[in-house]
Design a protein around this motif. Structure first.
Motif, mmCIF file in Angstrom:
data_model
loop_
_atom_site.group_PDB
_atom_site.id
_atom_site.type_symbol
_atom_site.label_atom_id
_atom_site.label_comp_id
_atom_site.label_asym_id
_atom_site.label_seq_id
_atom_site.Cartn_x
_atom_site.Cartn_y
_atom_site.Cartn_z
ATOM 1 N N ALA A 1 -8.616 7.778 -2.793
ATOM 2 C CA ALA A 1 -9.237 6.532 -3.241
ATOM 3 C C ALA A 1 -8.194 5.513 -3.681
ATOM 4 O O ALA A 1 -8.302 4.315 -3.375
ATOM 5 N N ALA A 2 -7.160 5.973 -4.402
ATOM 6 C CA ALA A 2 -6.088 5.063 -4.829
ATOM 7 C C ALA A 2 -5.336 4.510 -3.629
ATOM 8 O O ALA A 2 -4.997 3.315 -3.582
ATOM 9 N N PHE B 1 -5.087 0.495 -2.633
ATOM 10 C CA PHE B 1 -3.819 -0.231 -2.498
ATOM 11 C C PHE B 1 -3.696 -0.866 -1.108
ATOM 12 O O PHE B 1 -3.200 -1.993 -0.976
ATOM 13 N N LEU B 2 -4.151 -0.145 -0.077
ATOM 14 C CA LEU B 2 -4.085 -0.691 1.272
ATOM 15 C C LEU B 2 -5.044 -1.864 1.443
ATOM 16 O O LEU B 2 -4.723 -2.859 2.117
ATOM 17 N N GLY C 1 -7.607 -0.058 5.655
ATOM 18 C CA GLY C 1 -7.182 0.725 4.499
ATOM 19 C C GLY C 1 -7.696 2.150 4.552
ATOM 20 O O GLY C 1 -6.954 3.095 4.284
ATOM 21 N N PHE C 2 -8.980 2.308 4.952
ATOM 22 C CA PHE C 2 -9.534 3.655 5.032
ATOM 23 C C PHE C 2 -8.901 4.439 6.177
ATOM 24 O O PHE C 2 -8.656 5.644 6.051
ATOM 25 N N THR C 3 -8.611 3.770 7.289
ATOM 26 C CA THR C 3 -8.013 4.454 8.438
ATOM 27 C C THR C 3 -6.621 4.978 8.101
ATOM 28 O O THR C 3 -6.285 6.141 8.381
ATOM 29 N N ILE C 4 -5.800 4.128 7.507
ATOM 30 C CA ILE C 4 -4.439 4.557 7.157
ATOM 31 C C ILE C 4 -4.481 5.618 6.062
ATOM 32 O O ILE C 4 -3.741 6.608 6.106
ATOM 33 N N GLY C 5 -5.340 5.434 5.075
ATOM 34 C CA GLY C 5 -5.432 6.411 3.998
ATOM 35 C C GLY C 5 -5.905 7.768 4.480
ATOM 36 O O GLY C 5 -5.323 8.808 4.143
ATOM 37 N N PHE C 6 -6.970 7.790 5.306
ATOM 38 C CA PHE C 6 -7.480 9.069 5.808
ATOM 39 C C PHE C 6 -6.475 9.704 6.771
ATOM 40 O O PHE C 6 -6.317 10.927 6.789
#
Length: 254
Positions: free
Chosen positions: A185-186, A190-191, A201-206
């Motif tokens: 989530a953090a 940030f993304l 942001g969700f794509t890069i984070g996941f």
């Protein structure tokens, strides 16, 4: 002087060219408590104050290393230790303290300039490597990777380090699933704050989460269990790698 004459009228000062009366012996003079001592004044004190204060013998030595009595390869702790020891040994002499502090400040500034030059050289080398790389790699790095300010890097590093420490402390009670979710989530937050796109942001984070979990799952079995605490599981080791990838993803990826 008036009091002396009142006690013994036959006594007179040497400034009048007179002497003690011949019919009074020295014993009588001493019995009456009369004694002549040379008066003292402030000019009789030695020049320079207290001569018992030791002075730093290497005040005029130009080399700061020799002045502090250390080698040119001395560590920062050795420099501080020598400075504190000399200040304590020659406390009370202002010139000695100034000489010691001046040498210490020279070494401190030299260390600061060396660190700054190393940081600049590292950035220059990285930039040169990127410029010498193939064009497709340069475009890939420019479109995907960025170098944020050091403050942002340290803040996010502290956050994920805290989450990792939380996972280690909670390893005896349960798995790190909750902490990994907070890290994800953090990373997404940030993304999103950087790209203004929830999807990106969700794509890069996941993607960082999956990549870190796969690498951690492959790395965990290769670590000898003898060097790990008893509460460390393969899942916890994999989560440590996940935190690293989440930190790198939200900090250096565009």
């Amino acid at each position: 002087m008036v009091a002396v004459l009142a006690v013994n009228p036959n006594f007179s000062t040497p400034f009048l060219g007179r002497e003690l009366s011949s019919n009074k012996s020295k014993k009588e003079v001493s019995k009456r408590g009369l004694c002549c001592k040379q008066p003292k004044c402030a000019l009789d004190a030695p020049y320079g104050g207290n001569n018992n204060i030791s002075k730093f013998p290497r005040r005029n030595v130009w080399d700061p290393y020799k002045r502090l009595g250390i080698s040119k390869y001395a560590s920062e702790d050795e420099v501080w230790g020598s400075r504190n020891f000399l200040l304590q040994q020659y406390a009370g002499d202002e010139r000695s303290a100034e000489s010691i502090e001046a040498a210490f400040e020279k070494l401190l500034m030299k260390s600061f300039r060396a660190r700054k030059a190393t940081k600049i050289n590292l950035k220059t080398r990285l930039k040169k490597k990127v410029e010498e790389s193939p064009p497709w790699l340069q475009n890939f790095l420019k479109n995907l990777v960025e170098l944020p300010p050091m403050v942002i890097i340290l803040r996010r590093l502290f956050l994920f380090s805290f989450i990792a420490g939380w996972s280690i402390m909670n390893s005896a009670e349960g798995g790190p699933a909750f902490q990994v979710a907070i890290g994800l989530a953090a990373c997404v937050f940030f993304l999103y704050d950087k790209t203004k796109s929830v999807g990106r942001g969700f794509t890069i984070g996941f993607g960082s989460l999956v990549t870190g979990w796969v690498c951690g799952s492959c790395l965990a079995p290769t670590i000898p269990t003898a060097i790990l605490p008893s509460t460390w599981t393969l899942e916890l080791i994999a989560s440590m790698v996940v935190y690293v990838f989440l930190f790198l993803g939200c900090t250096f990826l565009k």
